[in-house]
Structure formats: structure tokens, C-alpha cells
Design an enzyme around this catalytic site. Sequence first.
Site, PDB file in Angstrom:
ATOM      1  N   GLY A   1       0.839  -1.194   0.000  1.00  0.00           N
ATOM      2  CA  GLY A   1       0.000   0.000   0.000  1.00  0.00           C
ATOM      3  C   GLY A   1       0.872   1.240   0.000  1.00  0.00           C
ATOM      4  O   GLY A   1       1.902   1.301   0.682  1.00  0.00           O
TER       5      GLY A   1
ATOM      6  N   ARG B   1     -21.642  12.420  10.973  1.00  0.00           N
ATOM      7  CA  ARG B   1     -22.079  11.769   9.740  1.00  0.00           C
ATOM      8  C   ARG B   1     -23.176  10.743   9.940  1.00  0.00           C
ATOM      9  O   ARG B   1     -24.143  10.704   9.182  1.00  0.00           O
ATOM     10  CB  ARG B   1     -20.882  11.076   9.101  1.00  0.00           C
ATOM     11  CG  ARG B   1     -19.913  12.092   8.602  1.00  0.00           C
ATOM     12  CD  ARG B   1     -18.693  11.460   8.023  1.00  0.00           C
ATOM     13  NE  ARG B   1     -17.855  12.530   7.500  1.00  0.00           N
ATOM     14  CZ  ARG B   1     -16.654  12.343   6.982  1.00  0.00           C
ATOM     15  NH1 ARG B   1     -16.144  11.131   6.940  1.00  0.00           N
ATOM     16  NH2 ARG B   1     -15.966  13.354   6.527  1.00  0.00           N
TER      17      ARG B   1
END
Lengths: 638, 248
Positions: free
Chosen positions: A40, A331
Amino acid sequence: MALDSKTPSGPLAQKWDKHRFDLKLVNPANKRKFEVLVVGSGLAGASAAASLAELGYKVKCFCFQDSPRRAHSIAAQGGINAAKNYQNDGDSVYRLFYDTIKGGDFRAREANVYRLAQVSVNIIDQCVAQGVPFAREYGGLLANRSFGGAQVSRTFYARGQTGQQLLLGAYQALARQISLGAVQMFPRTEMLDVVLVDGHAKGIVVRNLVTGEVSTHAGDAVVLATGGYGNAFFLSTNAKGCNVTSIWRAYKKGAFFANPCYTQIHPTCIPVSGDHQSKLTLMSESLRNDGRVWAPKRKEDCTKPPGSIPEDARDYFLERKYPSFGNLAPRDISSRAAKEACDAGHGVGPGGLGVYLDFADSIKRLGVNVIRERYGNLFDMYEKITGENAYEVPMRIYPAVHYTMGGTWVDYNLMTSVPGLFVLGEANFSDHGANRLGASALMQGLADGYFVLPYTIGHYFATSKIARPATSHAEFRKAEEGVQERINRLLASKGKRTVTSFHRELGKLLWEKCGMARNEAGLKAALKRIPEIREEFWKNLIVTGQNGGLNQSLEYAGRVADFMEFAELLCTDALHRRESCGGHFREEFQTPDGEAERDDANFSYVAAWEFQGLDKPPVLHKEPLVYEEVHMSTRSYK
Amino acid sequence: MNLTLKVWRQSNGQSQGRFETYAAKNIIEDMSFLEMLDVVNEELMERGQEPFAFDSDCREGICGMCSLVINGIPHGGHKGTATCQLHMRHFKDGDTITIEPWRAKAFPVIKDLVTNRSAFDRIIQAGGFVSVNTGGTPDGNAIPVPKIAADAAMDAAACIGCGACVAVCKNASAMLFVAAKASHLNLLPQGQPEKDRRALKMVQQMDEEGFGNCTVTGSCEAVCPKEISLSFIAKLNRDFGVATLKGK
Ligand SMILES: Cc1cc2nc3c(=O)[nH]c(=O)nc-3n(C[C@H](O)[C@H](O)[C@H](O)COP(=O)(O)OP(=O)(O)OC[C@H]3O[C@@H](n4cnc5c(N)ncnc54)[C@H](O)[C@@H]3O)c2cc1C
């Protein structure tokens, strides 16, 4: 097995300092003898690879895109939090820590979150020194804005491209180490398995996506920083390539998977326009600083032009329900409120799946130029996708899958239940509990990579003292053969349905049964259906082409095959957690006014699942969440 | 709408390529260009044929992965728009659309519409960074940056490294990319200590990669999905000239 989080003792504010002192060091001259495999190159991977190489370790770094600079972190828009208190508005390390713990609905590990808040300030310094062009005030000092779930202005940003600029900073640091020969970079390379030797992670199996060649690499430690699994839902704000593969294969090799059901649905995304849709686009949460969310009060107004609906016929539902946070409510809460409005028949746009995000008031107050300066690129992006000009008509938004708080279980050192295997960034479960606050993922990815792993990995090397095996070791051959076999099996699939059609079916099921709201019957139905879809997948899938070259159909099939398995764990975890917390909303557990009802007596633990084989249920391990400093309260944003 | 696609097919870097014709049926205007390609590829696969390979990832115009020459223009010729942000409402029923990969010596084709752009990474490795290690950096506000400089640096830093500038240039020059990357850092106080070396090294690497010379036709600026200004090329030329004179 008891899960040992390795959280240091002592007062919260001193744990990290104390721990750093207690960690064993590797002598500078010995560092080059250790090789680290970093999978990654997003914020977490690139920052870790560069920092480890700077310390003297030998590093190999892998990514599936054609360049490390294209990792999905590049797409982050809004900003990064840090407890700098540059605005003199009452911020502090403790406040950032508290907001993050509370935002996560008291389901995160206290000591990790405190450390995150502590190192947040170093991240900004680091990025500025690298030349990240953060927004500035006229006096030349750094500018801030506020973000959901906070009442202070602590978010640093670079226009609407904060992720891009932070990633380029880390990528440039990585490029420097590549040029110095300290990092060897493998782009267009996909990691497909972890190799364990004597119980320790000592290597990986990868496939070169250009030539199709499968090979192995040996290292003294393996670091996975492969991002989140939101694409299990097919439609999400994630890039198309985001996947669960690396951490799923690690799970099958013994790395526990924690809290998979904690998925974040972001309130402000562009609504779905039709079945062809391949992904959803986020409109940064920062828009909620100046935009007001509303839906028509009368159902018959939903199809009328928004401008023709008078003020008193609009329901500014976030301001009404959460007066103190208003449009900046976190959220999970904002998403559910939008869903509620649409479910009750007040949605706008195609299928009634949308609410308005309206800038008219701000434009009146600040002028269109200020709004353009703040959000111009977002308005442009909106217009490209919808063909509508949001300076004139309100945006239409709807919640979409965005981020995954769950991930590989890691201890305080970011090491998994497999010694020598570390997981960073969105791929681990660590710091966001059941709900992540805006602008905290960038902070966590960079904290892990720049300021945590470089310390903790040395301790592993200094204490474990297990030599790096050669790739001729039998375990490497075995893992490589396993990978090759699976590839051959996929290539032999000459059925009738494409990978996309299976992925879409799985995603739709998860969205309906394990999305914004979940219940027992739905989850049980999903758990019955997933193995059936998986079975058909392996029988009736079409994969075209061969192995000896670039084959995107094969790559995609491999990723979806992993989602097919992972989906079951996601629903299993959601079914077992008989409470509502953060992004995990179980309809059976809500207060009379529809808020999440946590069950601290029974569920204040991290659920870490251990793989037992695909045909057997996983074993649940619990890491109790002990709060030494904060008092677990009911989250209120009213 | 129904469209005809002429798509470049090439099995690998060694083989000869050719155009193949495909029908794109029942395309709706809300689809993105890449979603239209997805639809065509799905149909190919359902018929057991190999889909054409193309790069894409974020599909919101920021990762720089997508790289298609559409009707002769990289990214299709809409101002400030990457291929993935192009929507089908800009086409009409009956259109024929030609789709090719980036074409430049320094960007060899890997397969079909996919090219190898690692030359860009090597240019950054040559000097497109500030040499600071992790840790030990001064407080963020200890280095004031005038807003004008920060904004200009950001204008340059917005480059997504897609390579459209190279693909459109008759000389396949990478000057706009290199200028944007060098200017981003050379405009900031943090970038000053290595300013000369950066300009020299990045230009040198660009030449070694086989990119052509810049004759400032401006086509790169016209197709850049981030609308990076040609003025950065002037800045790089200046930085390069000064560095050369200093003999660094
Ligand atoms: C649209 C959007 C906007 C966002 N905005 C914000 C924001 O404003 N603020 C904020 O804090 N957060 C934001 N986030 C969240 C944040 O961007 C991510 O959580 C974070 O960037 C993840 O970083 P990462 O390094 O963990 O993973 P990523 O950046 O996803 O990187 C993953 C890396 O792993 C590689 N990889 C994956 N699988 C494999 C494999 N099998 N083999 C080899 N390599 C592999 C990839 O190539 C890539 O290099 C946003 C997210 C989205 C989707």
C-alpha cells in the site's frame, strides 16, 4: 484467547511517552539488516515506507495502481484535523481526543485515540515542511475550517484537494527514498497472500499485474496499509480498485478481523442516477459549513422546483433536530436523518432518494465569490456529474457508503494477532470506534505511518529475533501454489454472468440488509443469501483472457471473490452486535425519538473475529474497552 | 442513444495495434464516459470476448489514472475535465467515437488503452521533493507563507500527473508536468534550499526519458484537466536558466 491490547499503564497523557521509552531500539547500524514489506502506498503506506527507509531499514513497497501517487487517499477532499489551537477557540489535545472518542460512540480504544490527538500536531509540521500547500491567511499563517462533529476550527485543508496534497507530500518523501535506493517500489503489483513461518509474518505472495507472474518476497515484517473495504457494497465513494483482499487473506492466515460492521455512510454524496452507476461521488462534508440541508415539508412539493418552495414549507431537519450542531451534526446522525426524511416520502430527485443542500443563504451573506473560492471545485464537480449549477439551484445529496471503521485488529503497537504483521490506516480497526469524524482518517493514516509504526516496529525486531527466511522455504512455495491455484480456478470460469453483475447483486443485498439501518430478520436473510450468491459466483462466472499479461477481468474477479466471503463476516458481526452505536444502527435498539441506543453493559468491547474455515462460524474474541479517563455518556448533539 | 466506437486494441507492448469497431447501444446521457465503456465491455464479456483494457480508479478526476484520447483529444476536449468526468450528455445519437491510448515514446503501450507512465515517477525521484526526514520539523506556523505564494503553489500542485499534456503535444514534451511539479515546490519557502538542483535534475531526467522538446504551442494547457497554466513553463525555464548560470 485473551486479546492483549498492550496498552501501556500510567496516566493517559503519559502513556505514549512512557511506551516510547519502554520500547526496545534497533541499533542504527543494524537497521539495514531488516527488510520491511509495505503493501500500500496511500497516506499510511507511503508515510510508513518513507519514514522506515529514512531510519535505515530496507523497504519494499507495493501498490496495484501504476504509480504510488494514485492511491485512493488522493481523493480525500475536505481536510485533516490537528489539535494546534491556532484559532485560539478552545481546542487542545484533550478536546480532539474527547471529540474523537465521543464521535466514535465510545467504541474506540482510549489510549490509541489520545495518542492520535497528540501526534496530530506533528503531522501538520511534517507536511508543511514537505511543502504541502495548505490554505493560508493573508498574514501567511495556516488557515482552518470546522468539520462535522466538532465545535472548534481545527481542520487544515488545501482547497478541496487535501488528500491529494498530503499524499503527494508522502509520495515525494517516498520518491526521495526510492532515488536513494532505500525503497524498492513495485507498482501494478497486487498482494495476494501473507506467508507465515513459525507463526510470524515473513513474506507475501504477489502478482505482477502487467506480466501475470506470481512471485514471493521475504521480509522481517509485513505491513499492510491497503485501505478500506467500502466497495463490498459495490456502490461507494471509494475508488474502483479499493478492496478487502489483503486484509481478508491475512484474516484467513490468522489475523483477527475487528468490528467489520462499523461502516460509515456519508451524508453528502451525489444521489444514484441509474442502474449503470459504477460509483458514487462524495461532496465534501466541508460544504455543510455553508450549506443548509432541507427537505420539503409537504410531499406534493417534492417534485416542484426547489426555488418555488417558500421558506415556511421547508424542513431544515438537521437544524430542527440538533440545534446546537445543526448542519454540522456527525455523519452517522446526519445520514440517518436524511434517510428518515426520504423514507417518510419527503425525498427529492429520481426515486425520491435525495435531500437539498442549499447555499442560497450563504451566497446572500458572503457573496458568490467567497463560496466559489471555498468550494469552487466541488461545485464544478457537481455540475459535471449532474449537469446542474449549484450556485443557482440547491445540490441534491443522499448518503452513500464511504469509509470503514472496522478492519484488522491491531494492538497499541499496530501489530495484529499474527506477530510481525502490522496493519495501518483505514485497513486497521483502531481509532474511530463506531463512527469516524470528518478529517480524522487522513490524520490517522499519517499518524500510523509517520509517527507510530517507525517506533513500534523496531521493538518487534529487537525482541522477536527471528531470522528472515529465504523464499525457497516450503511455506513460500505452499502459499504461492495456493495463489496460483485460485487464479487458475478463476480463469477456468466460463459461465454466463460477469463479475460486475455478481458484485452489484452482492452490494445491493448488503446496502439493503446491512446498510444505514439493520435488523435481525434482514441480517439473517442476508446471511442465508450470501453463500448462495457465492456458490453461483463460482459456478456461473465469466472470466475472459489468460494469465500471461494484463487481465483486468481476472483482477476484478479475485477482489469480488474475497468480498463474497467477507460479506458474511460483515453481516455476522452486525447480527451479533445487539445494540446501536455510531454507524451501526440496529432498528430494534433505538430511543423513542429514533436515536441510537447503546448497550454499554453488554457491548462495550471490540469484536475481533478469528477465521475457522469458510464452512465454520468464526470465533469471537472480545477486547473489553476500559475508559480510565472519559466518562461514557450518551452522545447528544442536540 | 446508440453510438459506434472505434477502439485501439493491442495485445501487448511488442505487438502491432489496430482499431476495432464496436456498437454501444442504449446509452443514456447521465452515464459517464467510462460507464459507457463498462457497458460495452460487459456485453463483450457476455459474448465470451475479451474486453478492452483501460485504466481508471477514483472516477472523480483526481487520481490521474484515466488516460484516453477521445476523438483525437486527450480526455475528450472539455475544459478542465478528465476522461472519468466526461458525461454522455455531450454526445448524440449516431456519433462515432474514436478511442486511443496516450501516444508518446516515453509512455509505451502495455495493452489496448493502458500505457506505462512510470517516467513521471522517475522525474519526481530525480528532484521533485523537499529533503526533510520525518520528525524534527519546525512548527507549522513558524514558516509563514504569503497567501499569494501558497495559492500559486497550489495552482501548480493541482497537477494529477495524468500525462494528457504529453499525449497532446506534437513533440510529446513533458514540460507542463515538470514545470508544475517543480514550481509547486520552487514557489514555496520550504522549496528554496533545493530550488536550483530541483530544476536541473528534473529537466535532465525528463530529457533522459525520451520526452520531446517544448515549443510552447500551448496545447498542453488547453487539454489539462486541472487547467495548469503555461506560465509555469516560463517559471521553470527561468529557474533552469538561473541554476545553469550559477553552474550548480
Ligand atoms: C471521496 C473521499 C473523500 C475523503 N475525504 C476525507 C477527508 O477530507 N478527510 C479525511 O480525513 N478522510 C477522508 N477520506 C478518507 C480517507 O481518504 C481514507 O480513509 C484514507 O485516505 C485511507 O488511506 P490509506 O493509506 O489507509 O489507504 P489508501 O489510500 O486507500 O491506499 C491503499 C493502498 O493500498 C494499495 N493496495 C490495496 N490493496 C492492495 C493489494 N491487494 N496489493 C497491493 N496493493 C494494494 C493501493 O494500491 C493503495 O496504494 C475520504 C475518503 C473518500 C473516499
